[in-house]
Design a protein around this motif. Structure first.
Motif, PDB file in Angstrom:
ATOM      1  N   GLN A  91      27.995  10.074  47.648  1.00  0.00           N
ATOM      2  CA  GLN A  91      28.543   9.887  48.992  1.00  0.00           C
ATOM      3  C   GLN A  91      27.875   8.715  49.692  1.00  0.00           C
ATOM      4  N   VAL A  92      26.600   8.480  49.411  1.00  0.00           N
ATOM      5  CA  VAL A  92      25.885   7.345  50.010  1.00  0.00           C
ATOM      6  C   VAL A  92      26.474   6.025  49.512  1.00  0.00           C
ATOM      7  N   VAL A  99      42.934   2.955  54.449  1.00  0.00           N
ATOM      8  CA  VAL A  99      43.242   1.727  53.709  1.00  0.00           C
ATOM      9  C   VAL A  99      42.010   1.278  52.922  1.00  0.00           C
ATOM     10  N   LYS A 100      40.843   1.298  53.564  1.00  0.00           N
ATOM     11  CA  LYS A 100      39.602   0.905  52.874  1.00  0.00           C
ATOM     12  C   LYS A 100      39.283   1.859  51.726  1.00  0.00           C
ATOM     13  N   ILE A 101      39.443   3.154  51.982  1.00  0.00           N
ATOM     14  CA  ILE A 101      39.155   4.157  50.960  1.00  0.00           C
ATOM     15  C   ILE A 101      40.057   3.961  49.751  1.00  0.00           C
ATOM     16  N   ALA A 102      41.346   3.777  49.993  1.00  0.00           N
ATOM     17  CA  ALA A 102      42.294   3.572  48.901  1.00  0.00           C
ATOM     18  C   ALA A 102      41.917   2.340  48.090  1.00  0.00           C
ATOM     19  N   ASP A 103      41.486   1.294  48.769  1.00  0.00           N
ATOM     20  CA  ASP A 103      41.090   0.069  48.085  1.00  0.00           C
ATOM     21  C   ASP A 103      39.864   0.315  47.201  1.00  0.00           C
ATOM     22  N   VAL A 104      38.846   0.959  47.749  1.00  0.00           N
ATOM     23  CA  VAL A 104      37.616   1.230  46.990  1.00  0.00           C
ATOM     24  C   VAL A 104      37.897   2.133  45.797  1.00  0.00           C
ATOM     25  N   GLY A 123      32.088   1.094  54.358  1.00  0.00           N
ATOM     26  CA  GLY A 123      31.587   0.650  55.658  1.00  0.00           C
ATOM     27  C   GLY A 123      31.403   1.749  56.682  1.00  0.00           C
ATOM     28  N   THR A 124      30.926   2.898  56.240  1.00  0.00           N
ATOM     29  CA  THR A 124      30.643   3.993  57.162  1.00  0.00           C
ATOM     30  C   THR A 124      29.312   4.616  56.773  1.00  0.00           C
ATOM     31  N   ASN A 125      29.023   5.789  57.290  1.00  0.00           N
ATOM     32  CA  ASN A 125      27.754   6.438  56.957  1.00  0.00           C
ATOM     33  C   ASN A 125      27.998   7.702  56.129  1.00  0.00           C
TER      34      ASN A 125
END
Length: 83
Positions: free
Chosen positions: A37-38, A67-72, A45-47
């Motif tokens: 998770q880290v 959108v960022k999650i899907a990309d990663v 780009g979150t914690n």
């Protein structure tokens, strides 16, 4: 990044999603990719606390974060939201 025509439907789609389903899917995807998770939090780009909330079904990410999650995770938005 989705175009403006699809942005509204994506927003509606996230509101209709079963949050429990999203958390389980996200957890499974992180395990398959061997990401903590880290590591994932840094990649999007979150914690770590925020990622924990998503995985434990306490919160749902906003559309921009989806959108960022899907990309990663290299998955479509539809796959991410609906599992």
């Amino acid at each position: 990044m989705p175009n403006l025509a699809t942005w509204g439907s994506l927003t509606r789609m996230t509101r209709q999603t079963n949050i429990g389903k999203f958390g389980k899917y996200l957890k499974r995807m992180l395990q398959r990719r061997g990401m903590t998770q880290v590591e994932f939090a840094k990649a999007v780009g979150t914690n770590e606390e925020q990622v924990s909330r998503w995985v434990n079904d306490a919160r749902m990410p906003n559309v921009e974060m989806l959108v960022k999650i899907a990309d990663v995770l290299d998955v479509s938005l539809e796959r991410l939201v609906y599992g």
